[in-house]
Design an enzyme around this catalytic site. Structure first.
Site, PDB file in Angstrom:
ATOM      1  N   GLU A 128     -11.306  -2.489  -0.480  1.00  0.00           N
ATOM      2  CA  GLU A 128     -10.603  -2.719  -1.766  1.00  0.00           C
ATOM      3  C   GLU A 128     -10.957  -4.124  -2.250  1.00  0.00           C
ATOM      4  O   GLU A 128     -10.223  -5.092  -2.024  1.00  0.00           O
ATOM      5  CB  GLU A 128      -9.109  -2.497  -1.557  1.00  0.00           C
ATOM      6  CG  GLU A 128      -8.839  -1.060  -1.087  1.00  0.00           C
ATOM      7  CD  GLU A 128      -7.379  -0.776  -0.764  1.00  0.00           C
ATOM      8  OE1 GLU A 128      -6.539  -1.669  -0.939  1.00  0.00           O
ATOM      9  OE2 GLU A 128      -7.108   0.355  -0.320  1.00  0.00           O
ATOM     10  N   HIS A 150      -6.944  -3.441   3.293  1.00  0.00           N
ATOM     11  CA  HIS A 150      -7.941  -2.358   3.381  1.00  0.00           C
ATOM     12  C   HIS A 150      -9.291  -2.958   2.981  1.00  0.00           C
ATOM     13  O   HIS A 150      -9.430  -3.503   1.880  1.00  0.00           O
ATOM     14  CB  HIS A 150      -7.547  -1.192   2.468  1.00  0.00           C
ATOM     15  CG  HIS A 150      -6.285  -0.532   2.913  1.00  0.00           C
ATOM     16  ND1 HIS A 150      -5.215  -0.307   2.087  1.00  0.00           N
ATOM     17  CD2 HIS A 150      -5.918  -0.071   4.144  1.00  0.00           C
ATOM     18  CE1 HIS A 150      -4.236   0.283   2.775  1.00  0.00           C
ATOM     19  NE2 HIS A 150      -4.647   0.434   4.024  1.00  0.00           N
ATOM     20  N   GLU A 156      -1.144  -2.031  -6.829  1.00  0.00           N
ATOM     21  CA  GLU A 156      -2.315  -1.141  -6.922  1.00  0.00           C
ATOM     22  C   GLU A 156      -2.983  -1.423  -8.256  1.00  0.00           C
ATOM     23  O   GLU A 156      -2.370  -1.262  -9.311  1.00  0.00           O
ATOM     24  CB  GLU A 156      -1.886   0.321  -6.831  1.00  0.00           C
ATOM     25  CG  GLU A 156      -1.289   0.718  -5.484  1.00  0.00           C
ATOM     26  CD  GLU A 156      -2.320   0.790  -4.366  1.00  0.00           C
ATOM     27  OE1 GLU A 156      -3.527   0.773  -4.665  1.00  0.00           O
ATOM     28  OE2 GLU A 156      -1.906   0.871  -3.202  1.00  0.00           O
ATOM     29  N   HIS A 170      -3.997  -4.411  -3.689  1.00  0.00           N
ATOM     30  CA  HIS A 170      -4.796  -3.254  -3.247  1.00  0.00           C
ATOM     31  C   HIS A 170      -5.488  -2.603  -4.442  1.00  0.00           C
ATOM     32  O   HIS A 170      -5.131  -2.846  -5.596  1.00  0.00           O
ATOM     33  CB  HIS A 170      -3.891  -2.180  -2.622  1.00  0.00           C
ATOM     34  CG  HIS A 170      -3.326  -2.545  -1.300  1.00  0.00           C
ATOM     35  ND1 HIS A 170      -3.675  -1.907  -0.139  1.00  0.00           N
ATOM     36  CD2 HIS A 170      -2.437  -3.496  -0.950  1.00  0.00           C
ATOM     37  CE1 HIS A 170      -3.018  -2.437   0.875  1.00  0.00           C
ATOM     38  NE2 HIS A 170      -2.246  -3.411   0.407  1.00  0.00           N
TER      39      HIS A 170
HETATM   40  O1  LIG Z   1      -5.165   5.463  -2.635  1.00  0.00           O
HETATM   41  C1  LIG Z   1      -4.529   5.696  -1.626  1.00  0.00           C
HETATM   42  O2  LIG Z   1      -4.318   6.847  -1.196  1.00  0.00           O
HETATM   43  C2  LIG Z   1      -3.946   4.554  -0.820  1.00  0.00           C
HETATM   44  C3  LIG Z   1      -3.979   3.249  -1.549  1.00  0.00           C
HETATM   45  C4  LIG Z   1      -3.282   2.239  -0.671  1.00  0.00           C
HETATM   46  O3  LIG Z   1      -3.898   1.658   0.187  1.00  0.00           O
HETATM   47  N1  LIG Z   1      -1.981   2.112  -0.871  1.00  0.00           N
HETATM   48  C5  LIG Z   1      -1.161   1.358  -0.003  1.00  0.00           C
HETATM   49  C6  LIG Z   1       0.254   1.388  -0.477  1.00  0.00           C
HETATM   50  C7  LIG Z   1       1.149   0.550   0.413  1.00  0.00           C
HETATM   51  C8  LIG Z   1       2.620   0.727   0.143  1.00  0.00           C
HETATM   52  O4  LIG Z   1       3.122   1.849   0.307  1.00  0.00           O
HETATM   53  O5  LIG Z   1       3.288  -0.262  -0.189  1.00  0.00           O
HETATM   54  C9  LIG Z   1      -1.255   1.990   1.375  1.00  0.00           C
HETATM   55  O6  LIG Z   1      -1.330   3.217   1.434  1.00  0.00           O
HETATM   56  O7  LIG Z   1      -1.253   1.258   2.348  1.00  0.00           O
HETATM   57 ZN   LIG Z   2      -4.988  -0.361   0.035  1.00  0.00          ZN
END
Ligand SMILES: O=C(O)CCC(=O)N[C@@H](CCC(=O)O)C(=O)O
Ligand SMILES: [Zn+2]
Length: 330
Positions: free
Chosen positions: A62, A59, A215, A151
């Protein structure tokens, strides 16, 4: 410092380096493979047998994890960090990084494990390229495979640093890996219960790596990440890279959760009944009407101890608009 240590600068400028392979004074080889992709190979005599994939910028907005990988690579390129593992550095979505946006047309982190084949556009092509780069990197048999996809989150979080641990049929989540994360400052881990379409899910389920989405705090622009404290993670990554990681097995203090349900947005009629500023890991009482969608679909919390992460009603139809999680044990 070797010019290839400036992978981030090259990526931001959209430039190819003139020299694609360079050697550090200590004999580590840096190989620019593609935009935002660089492989580090230690001298054979120094190689500890670990293949480590570090990705960030899947992303584009980030930036704290991108800055972290930049520091690690610059450390290697200047001889201050001596690699004893093979490492693949990947900046996931260069165009989105240049624009400072999560994505341009499509969220790359929903295009893995073959999803890119059903999509078009440059982000689908990039997801395919990232899969190809990761698969080529993890081709060698008999080596430890580890992937951290770094992330930061859209919103604030009651638990600042946490990991998502993918799922694959027949594989158990590893306590040793959880202990390693615990030592790296990760406070909670979410154990996935089904195969996903994210980058870490792909390397876990298809390439046999131990893989995690990490995260690490709230997303902010470059240079504004003072509030994101990555000291413990950075220390641990340096130790992993130099193969001098202190042994640790403790899971003390590490909170575990599992996915109870993914909330999928099916239509433009989707409504999420949460305050706009709700934090990740906020608790939701049983009986709470979380969301409504087309044809009278209602998402009502049934689980005891449920919490919400990644609530986002703005995702495209068909995608995850939040995850309901519950406390778990290994
Ligand atoms: O803050 C958010 O709503 C999304 C943060 C983010 O990019 N999280 C990843 C997690 C990936 C996973 O599920 O392993 C995403 O949503 O892609
Ligand atoms: Zn992300």
């Amino acid at each position: 410092m070797l010019a290839l240590g400036k992978l981030l600068e090259l990526t931001l400028a959209g430039r190819e380096p003139t020299e694609k392979i360079q050697l550090t004074r200590e004999g580590a080889r840096l190989h620019w493979l593609a935009q935002g992709a660089l492989e580090v190979t230690p001298p054979a005599s120094e190689d500890c047998g670990l293949d480590l994939l570090l990705s960030a910028g899947i992303h584009g907005n980030e930036t704290a994890p991108i800055e972290l990988l930049d520091r690690l690579l610059q450390g290697i390129a200047s001889g201050q960090l001596i690699p004893r593992a093979r490492i693949l550095f990947l900046f996931g979505n260069p165009e989105a990084i240049r624009r400072g946006e999560r994505y341009v047309e499509q969220d790359i982190n929903r295009l893995f494990s073959g999803r890119h084949e059903q999509a078009s556009g440059f982000e689908a092509l990039r997801a395919n390229e990232l899969e190809r780069l990761a698969a080529a990197f993890f081709i060698r048999e008999g080596r430890e495979r580890l992937h951290y996809d770094l992330h930061t989150a859209i919103r604030a979080s009651k638990i600042e640093q946490f990991a998502l641990y993918p799922y694959a049929e027949g594989r158990e989540h590893s306590a040793a890996q959880l202990a390693r994360l615990n030592a790296a400052g990760v406070e909670a881990v979410l154990l996935q219960q089904k195969v996903g379409i994210t980058f870490s899910s792909y390397t876990y389920a298809h390439l046999g790596a131990e893989a995690f989405t990490l995260e690490l705090g709230k997303a902010r622009p470059f240079g504004q990440n003072q509030a994101v404290n990555l000291d413990l993670l950075e220390k641990r990554l340096r130790e992993i890279i130099e193969h001098c990681e202190p042994a640790t097995t403790t899971l003390d203090g590490l909170q575990l959760f599992s996915v109870a349900r993914e909330v999928i947005k099916h239509s433009d009629a989707f409504r999420l009944h949460l305050p706009a500023d709700i934090e990740n890991f906020s608790e939701l009482p049983a009986g709470y009407l979380l969301a409504e969608d087309i044809a009278g679909t209602r998402w009502v919390v049934e689980e005891q101890g449920a919490r919400i992460i990644f609530p986002n009603p703005k995702v495209k139809n068909g995608l995850r608009a939040g995850i309901l999680i519950v406390p778990a044990q290994l």
